[in-house]
Enzyme design. Sequence first.
Site, PDB file in Angstrom:
ATOM      1  CE  LYS A 178      43.449 -22.755  10.598  1.00 57.24           C
ATOM      2  NZ  LYS A 178      42.292 -23.125   9.760  1.00 57.24           N
ATOM      3  CD  GLU A 254      53.915 -33.320   4.696  1.00 61.39           C
ATOM      4  OE1 GLU A 254      52.680 -33.365   4.635  1.00 61.39           O
ATOM      5  OE2 GLU A 254      54.604 -34.221   5.183  1.00 61.39           O
ATOM      6  CB  CYS A 288      50.065 -31.479  -2.635  1.00 60.67           C
ATOM      7  SG  CYS A 288      50.220 -33.054  -1.799  1.00 60.67           S
ATOM      8  CD  GLU A 390      49.904 -25.835  -5.683  1.00 58.85           C
ATOM      9  OE1 GLU A 390      49.864 -24.900  -4.869  1.00 58.85           O
ATOM     10  OE2 GLU A 390      50.050 -27.025  -5.331  1.00 58.85           O
TER      11      GLU A 390
HETATM   12  P1  NAD Z   1      46.421 -22.695   2.632  1.00 61.20           P
HETATM   13  O1  NAD Z   1      47.867 -22.433   2.800  1.00 61.20           O
HETATM   14  O2  NAD Z   1      45.558 -21.605   2.109  1.00 61.20           O
HETATM   15  O3  NAD Z   1      45.763 -23.114   4.020  1.00 61.20           O
HETATM   16  C1  NAD Z   1      46.244 -24.223   4.764  1.00 61.20           C
HETATM   17  C2  NAD Z   1      45.917 -24.009   6.226  1.00 61.20           C
HETATM   18  O4  NAD Z   1      46.642 -22.903   6.730  1.00 61.20           O
HETATM   19  C3  NAD Z   1      44.441 -23.705   6.500  1.00 61.20           C
HETATM   20  O5  NAD Z   1      44.062 -24.372   7.689  1.00 61.20           O
HETATM   21  C4  NAD Z   1      44.444 -22.193   6.683  1.00 61.20           C
HETATM   22  O6  NAD Z   1      43.382 -21.720   7.469  1.00 61.20           O
HETATM   23  C5  NAD Z   1      45.776 -22.000   7.390  1.00 61.20           C
HETATM   24  N1  NAD Z   1      46.360 -20.660   7.259  1.00 61.20           N
HETATM   25  C6  NAD Z   1      46.244 -19.804   6.219  1.00 61.20           C
HETATM   26  N2  NAD Z   1      46.965 -18.679   6.469  1.00 61.20           N
HETATM   27  C7  NAD Z   1      47.541 -18.841   7.690  1.00 61.20           C
HETATM   28  C8  NAD Z   1      48.402 -18.027   8.490  1.00 61.20           C
HETATM   29  N3  NAD Z   1      48.824 -16.831   8.077  1.00 61.20           N
HETATM   30  N4  NAD Z   1      48.796 -18.513   9.695  1.00 61.20           N
HETATM   31  C9  NAD Z   1      48.403 -19.731  10.116  1.00 61.20           C
HETATM   32  N5  NAD Z   1      47.578 -20.536   9.404  1.00 61.20           N
HETATM   33  C10 NAD Z   1      47.165 -20.108   8.189  1.00 61.20           C
HETATM   34  O7  NAD Z   1      46.317 -24.000   1.728  1.00 61.20           O
HETATM   35  P2  NAD Z   1      44.982 -24.697   1.190  1.00 61.20           P
HETATM   36  O8  NAD Z   1      44.409 -23.848   0.105  1.00 61.20           O
HETATM   37  O9  NAD Z   1      44.146 -25.095   2.345  1.00 61.20           O
HETATM   38  O10 NAD Z   1      45.577 -26.043   0.563  1.00 61.20           O
HETATM   39  C11 NAD Z   1      46.064 -26.144  -0.743  1.00 61.20           C
HETATM   40  C12 NAD Z   1      47.578 -26.045  -0.774  1.00 61.20           C
HETATM   41  O11 NAD Z   1      48.135 -27.066   0.040  1.00 61.20           O
HETATM   42  C13 NAD Z   1      48.163 -26.257  -2.147  1.00 61.20           C
HETATM   43  O12 NAD Z   1      49.211 -25.343  -2.350  1.00 61.20           O
HETATM   44  C14 NAD Z   1      48.728 -27.664  -2.083  1.00 61.20           C
HETATM   45  O13 NAD Z   1      49.770 -27.960  -2.976  1.00 61.20           O
HETATM   46  C15 NAD Z   1      49.176 -27.736  -0.664  1.00 61.20           C
HETATM   47  N6  NAD Z   1      49.279 -29.123  -0.212  1.00 61.20           N
HETATM   48  C16 NAD Z   1      50.530 -29.664  -0.037  1.00 61.20           C
HETATM   49  C17 NAD Z   1      50.656 -30.990   0.368  1.00 61.20           C
HETATM   50  C18 NAD Z   1      52.015 -31.632   0.546  1.00 61.20           C
HETATM   51  O14 NAD Z   1      52.080 -32.702   1.103  1.00 61.20           O
HETATM   52  N7  NAD Z   1      53.089 -31.007   0.085  1.00 61.20           N
HETATM   53  C19 NAD Z   1      49.518 -31.754   0.608  1.00 61.20           C
HETATM   54  C20 NAD Z   1      48.264 -31.171   0.419  1.00 61.20           C
HETATM   55  C21 NAD Z   1      48.162 -29.836   0.017  1.00 61.20           C
END
Ligand code: NAD
Length: 486
Positions: A178, A254, A288, A390
């Site tokens: 997804k 991650e 990130c 963040e």
């Molecule tokens: P997010 O957590 O809002 O969403 C990520 C994914 O999870 C999306 O596909 C979203 O639809 C899905 N999602 C959201 N709620 C869910 C739930 N309850 N159940 C299942 N799926 C769900 O994150 P974002 O805004 O898309 O991305 C930014 C974040 O990602 C930042 O915090 C960033 O630091 C982190 N990030 C971390 C890394 C790493 O390697 N550590 C890499 C890239 C981004």
Amino acid sequence: MRQIRHFINGEYSADPGGRSFEKRSPLDNRVIATVAEATRAEVDAAVRAARAALSGPWGRMTTDERCALLHKVADEITRRFDDFVAAEMADTGQPHHVMTHAFIPRGAANFRVFADTVKNVPTEAFQMATPDGAGALNYGLRLPKGVIGVISPWNAPFLLMTWKVAPALACGNTVVVKPSEESPQTAALLGEVMNAVGIPRGVYNVVQGFGPDSAGEFITTHEEIDAITFTGETRTGTAIMQAAAVGMRDVSFELGGKNAGIVFADADFDAAVDGIFRSAFMNTGQVCLGTERVYVERPIFDRFVQALKLKAEAVKYGRPEDHASNYGPLISQEHRRKVLGYYAKAVEEGATVVTGGGVPELPGELADGAWVQPTIWTGLPETAAVVREEIFGPCCHIRPFDDEAEVTALANATDYGLSTTIWTTNLARAHRVAAKVEVGITWVNSWFLRDLRTAFGGSKQSGIGREGGVHSLEFYTETRNVCIKL
Ligand code: NAD
């Protein structure tokens, strides 16, 4: 209008006529695609297809055959390079050179590196003594875990999604992916690649939608999903971990970060300014591993702040196709509201705004896009919200420090622990500080220099587990021990 569909069992779903949502361009807020939103029944169909594929031709392939196919996936991504670049630029609005030099080539590289890794990793063997003197031999068998749920974010969509899909497939699993609702296109396009090279149906499935009460939650709560690999916010990780607890499914996470950049006075000054500039502002700060807290040794503090300010003020706003532009918008209006909220809060908390802090004036349609200025603050205490939380935007707070012990304590005073970048020409000090910062990834005199064979992941609330090279095998396979009495 482009229609983005699910990819289930080797086919793009017919026009669902059901739930769908609009994807808007971050550049100018125009609707660029209609995206199908998966129902529970569609997610169920994807999971069933993935389960069936485990015992079909995919499950019967040798490791060599599987890995040869994954090399073909990489070749086909490279052949369709321009299509992937265009799709990702449309979703994220980020500059052309970021796509062509980093994000899309990394997608292809992910398939190559894990295909090669899996073929070359031995399993363990232990001979043991037994009371009768004959002994016994133990050996490990590595088996795929089964159906892996892959949930990915929008900030480097293709790179981050393939970073999970490639090792999962190399190890013999099947996947239900997804992508983020903000970046649906490249995951959908990868379905065409899978079909073109002959990946059996059901091995790679994509369902589109949101998180809660949508495709994300339907995956994480599905009892036939054997393990979940997730990249995104720490808060979302908490919700997914609760879902995964039912049925004792394994997770690899991650998550977010609040990463520190540490610049000592003896650093190569220009290289440090360049490195911190990239780590704070590349991808409009939506990385990130990016730096939102910068600590600079006092003798060079003022000069450093001025040098970083000049670079931040020289960014070139523009459409990604405009090769002169090197700075894109944020992903969405919603994310812009969040980032601008932090810009306002910094001022309320007493920050000195060195540069930025608002919205740039841009001509024509771009005026409606999700643009914000690169922003630098000084003068805040470590307790300020913009120093602790963040933001995931193009901004950083810079604070002076006086010695190594002080800066190590400052860097570690956070619940996150993803990455650090240290700038110094004193190698002994670099080793000392690198060993003390509580993060998964430390760069010395560089940033975002990635060898895909190395361990990647976060400490504290920045993640669970490590992926990369052989480390990915720990999550995507299950090791069974066989003990033979001789
Ligand atoms: P997010 O957590 O809002 O969403 C990520 C994914 O999870 C999306 O596909 C979203 O639809 C899905 N999602 C959201 N709620 C869910 C739930 N309850 N159940 C299942 N799926 C769900 O994150 P974002 O805004 O898309 O991305 C930014 C974040 O990602 C930042 O915090 C960033 O630091 C982190 N990030 C971390 C890394 C790493 O390697 N550590 C890499 C890239 C981004």
